[in-house]
Design an enzyme around this catalytic site. Structure first.
Site, PDB file in Angstrom:
ATOM      1  N   VAL A  80      12.774  -0.200  21.005  1.00 41.33           N
ATOM      2  CA  VAL A  80      13.389   0.977  21.618  1.00 41.33           C
ATOM      3  C   VAL A  80      12.274   1.859  22.145  1.00 41.33           C
ATOM      4  O   VAL A  80      11.147   1.808  21.635  1.00 41.33           O
ATOM      5  CB  VAL A  80      14.235   1.728  20.551  1.00 41.33           C
ATOM      6  CG1 VAL A  80      13.372   2.219  19.397  1.00 41.33           C
ATOM      7  CG2 VAL A  80      15.018   2.888  21.125  1.00 41.33           C
ATOM      8  N   HIS A 121       3.313  -0.897   7.928  1.00 46.06           N
ATOM      9  CA  HIS A 121       2.168  -0.155   8.454  1.00 46.06           C
ATOM     10  C   HIS A 121       1.113  -1.119   8.991  1.00 46.06           C
ATOM     11  O   HIS A 121      -0.080  -0.833   8.940  1.00 46.06           O
ATOM     12  CB  HIS A 121       1.555   0.706   7.346  1.00 46.06           C
ATOM     13  CG  HIS A 121       2.447   1.809   6.898  1.00 46.06           C
ATOM     14  ND1 HIS A 121       2.288   2.492   5.724  1.00 46.06           N
ATOM     15  CD2 HIS A 121       3.549   2.359   7.491  1.00 46.06           C
ATOM     16  CE1 HIS A 121       3.230   3.409   5.604  1.00 46.06           C
ATOM     17  NE2 HIS A 121       4.015   3.345   6.662  1.00 46.06           N
ATOM     18  N   HIS A 178       0.345   6.514   5.968  1.00 48.56           N
ATOM     19  CA  HIS A 178       1.412   6.029   6.828  1.00 48.56           C
ATOM     20  C   HIS A 178       0.837   6.137   8.239  1.00 48.56           C
ATOM     21  O   HIS A 178       0.166   7.117   8.566  1.00 48.56           O
ATOM     22  CB  HIS A 178       2.666   6.869   6.640  1.00 48.56           C
ATOM     23  CG  HIS A 178       3.222   6.736   5.244  1.00 48.56           C
ATOM     24  ND1 HIS A 178       4.465   6.240   4.986  1.00 48.56           N
ATOM     25  CD2 HIS A 178       2.667   7.000   4.037  1.00 48.56           C
ATOM     26  CE1 HIS A 178       4.668   6.205   3.673  1.00 48.56           C
ATOM     27  NE2 HIS A 178       3.581   6.670   3.078  1.00 48.56           N
TER      28      HIS A 178
END
Ligand SMILES: Cc1cc2nc3c(=O)[nH]c(=O)nc-3n(C[C@H](O)[C@H](O)[C@H](O)COP(=O)(O)OP(=O)(O)OC[C@H]3O[C@@H](n4cnc5c(N)ncnc54)[C@H](O)[C@@H]3O)c2cc1C
Length: 587
Positions: free
Chosen positions: A93, A521, A565
């Site tokens: 997306v 990650h 992250h």
């Protein structure tokens, strides 16, 4: 402007073509198009998620995995996890992973059904993580000191409430950047219990993003005014999309980079081939006058390179792919954080179960969010985090080098949830501690299953395949258990839900094999190395080794996975890359 069909693009000639409209690609598209004289095309395989209601609700956007905005990947059977196959979602997306992050923690997807956990965590990692980048690449521009201005350039920190004054040192943040971040809005029963349980062993940290993350405290989340903030809503907001020199083509799946010439410095790659959703039989081509930039992420970028004949020549020939550039490291060095969790039943009704299980509570929470963007759904499930090191005296260090970038870099992460993370059990109220290894040494790969560029690649992160990674996860589980014996949990915890997990290393290891999975990650599959190094895929300026015209800017270039992250690190990377590109072309 966003286009859906190649035919509708007003021009077919651009200065820069960026492949992949994810975290890095969107930052680049924004920064390179700041100069009105420079034309930029951003190609994205997925569509937009404007109509996906749950994508905007911080608590509910946990459920984007396995939807049409996810590539829907799974890893290959993981030997060290008893052959388990776990999901490996990637954003399909505009916005890429930033649009679906942080969905699905491994244990939740594999053990607690397919419910996806989304944390929208904003962490930077340790200063030492980046100083190590600078050391191995020989480029001081990747050091913490040099990158900090890019972290600042990227973020727009918004003060949420009084926590900023008393429990969080916001002076480490910038309020002048592009991407909105801020402390979580919702106050939860668990918040003060975590604070009350801090101790010498679990010390308070007033800002885990200061470059010294060890300790416990709040973390900022990617939320603006109670709604999810992705790279699209920030870096590709309407004001930027309206630039006439920036075109975005969605539903455009790049299959190969195209060699457009030869030079003394190697083959020139400034073209890209792609197909569009709706008719995969028609192949389109665009070329860049200045540069082609791959930002298709840790899976997409190596997959495109390998299909283009850029990779280990022998392996590619075996797949019937003609070699164009022999670079053995393409797709190798996949590094991934691992995660599991424990839950405890508690004697409170003020937990997530009040709105995740109770239909009336759920309806009320959704109504409140719709009407005012406040309430329990305005905040992702976890709001506090802790980073710890393995004890210095741990016997593993007798045989294994410390994988952390330095003494101020954590091995372990804990995150706290005020309820069961996943579809809750039929009765009871819970707290959860999710725990992770943030210094994995297991290295996996992205390889091709076939020479069909539309087929999913093979993703093998080799989770927990080294002893120190297993030791770290074991220690992390023990730390989680230890934490909930703290004063804040006294007379609150009724029982551990996984109490059947024996408190022995063997019992813990069995639990971890059954529950551990990836946090998503991934880094390293187009690793940067020093300029003259024979290994690696890109030079420190992110230009492809042995080639001309092709740069890679995304999580795949990180030489080590940061203890963070990875969204903010990717933003900072792309911010610096934009300046490198502008300097190189004097634009
Ligand atoms: C489920 C999930 C949750 C996460 N949660 C967090 C979090 O809470 N906090 C955090 O800091 N980090 C989080 N991360 C990690 C972080 O989002 C990523 O590391 C980061 O966004 C990666 O950025 P990127 O630009 O490298 O890749 P991406 O953002 O993945 O962008 C790659 C883009 O390229 C497109 N693409 C791929 N192949 C092609 C092709 N062949 N042709 C055209 N386009 C292509 C993809 O569709 C995608 O849009 C999460 C990641 C995932 C997957």
């Amino acid at each position: 402007m966003i286009y859906e069909r190649y035919e509708d693009l007003p021009t077919k000639s651009y200065d820069f073509v960026i492949v992949g409209g994810g975290s890095a690609g969107i930052v680049l598209a924004n920064r390179l198009s700041e100069n009105a004289e420079v034309s930029v095309l951003l190609l994205e395989a997925g569509g937009t998620y404007e109509n996906a209601h749950m994508a905007h609700i911080p608590f509910l956007c946990t459920m984007l995995g396995d939807t049409d905005v996810d590539w829907g990947y799974k890893v290959t059977p993981q030997a060290a996890l008893d052959g388990r196959v776990v999901p490996y979602p990637r954003g399909f997306v505009l916005g890429g992973d930033s649009a679906i992050s942080e969905s699905c923690t491994g244990f939740i997807s594999s053990v607690r059904s397919n419910w996806r956990q989304d944390y929208m965590v904003c962490t930077r990692g340790s200063a030492e993580d980046y100083d190590r980048f600078a050391k191995v690449t020989g480029d001081d521009g990747w050091s913490w000191k040099s990158l900090l201005p890019y972290f600042h350039k990227s973020e727009k920190y918004t003060t949420v409430d009084s926590r900023d004054a008393t429990e969080y040192d916001a002076t480490h943040h910038s309020t002048a950047g592009v991407h909105h971040i801020g402390l979580p809005m919702a106050q939860r029963d668990l918040d003060q219990r975590v604070i009350q349980s801090l101790s010498d062993e679990f010390p308070f940290n007033s800002n885990i993003n200061s470059g010294k993350p060890i300790g416990f405290g709040w973390f900022p989340v990617s939320v603006k005014d109670g709604a999810r903030n992705s790279a699209v809503s920030s870096y590709l907001a309407q004001a930027y999309l309206a630039r006439p020199n920036l075109h975005v083509l969605i539903k455009a799946h790049a299959t190969k980079v195209l060699q457009t010439g030869t030079s003394d410095a190697g083959p020139v790659f400034r073209g890209v081939k792609f197909v569009q959703k709706g008719d995969f039989s028609v192949m389109h081509t665009v070329t860049a006058a200045k540069e082609l930039i791959l930002s298709a992420g840790v899976v997409g970028t190596p997959a495109i390179l390998l299909h283009s004949g850029i990779g280990d020549a022998k392996v590619l020939e075996g797949l019937g792919i003609k070699s164009t550039l022999n670079l053995a490291d393409v797709g190798q060095n996949l590094s991934e954080h691992t995660l599991s969790a424990l839950s405890w039943e508690v004697n409170s009704t003020n937990t997530f179960e009040a709105f995740t299980r109770d239909p009336a509570g759920k309806e009320a929470a959704e109504k409140q969010w719709r009407e005012s963007k406040t309430g329990p759904l305005s905040t992702p499930p976890c709001t506090q985090i802790g980073f710890l090191r393995l004890p210095k005296s741990h016997s593993i260090f007798a045989t294994t080098a410390d994988p952390a970038a330095g003494p101020n870099t954590p091995h372990i992460e804990l995150m706290f949830g005020n309820g069961f993370l996943g579809p809750p059990p039929p009765t009871g109220n819970y707290v959860t501690v999710a725990f992770a290894c943030v210094t994995p040494t297991s290295l996996g790969s992205i390889t091709l299953a076939s020479n069909d560029p539309l087929a999913a690649p093979l993703i093998d992160p080799k989770l927990l395949s080294t002893e120190i990674d297993r030791v770290t996860m074991r220690q992390a589980l023990k730390a989680a258990r230890q934490f909930v014996t703290g004063p804040g949990f006294k007379d609150y915890v009724v029982r551990e839900l996984s109490a059947e997990v024996p408190d022995t290393d063997e019992g813990i290891d069995a639990y971890l094999r059954a529950t551990t999975a990836a946090i998503f990650h991934g880094t390293g599959t187009a690793r940067m190395s020093a300029k003259d190094a024979k290994d690696g895929v890109v030079n420190p300026d992110l230009l492809m080794k042995g080639a001309v015209g092709l740069r890679i800017v995304d999580a795949s270039v990180f030489p080590f996975i940061p203890s963070a992250h990875t969204m903010l690190p990717v933003f900072a990377l792309a911010e610096r890359a934009s300046d490198l590109i502008k300097d190189a072309h004097k634009i």
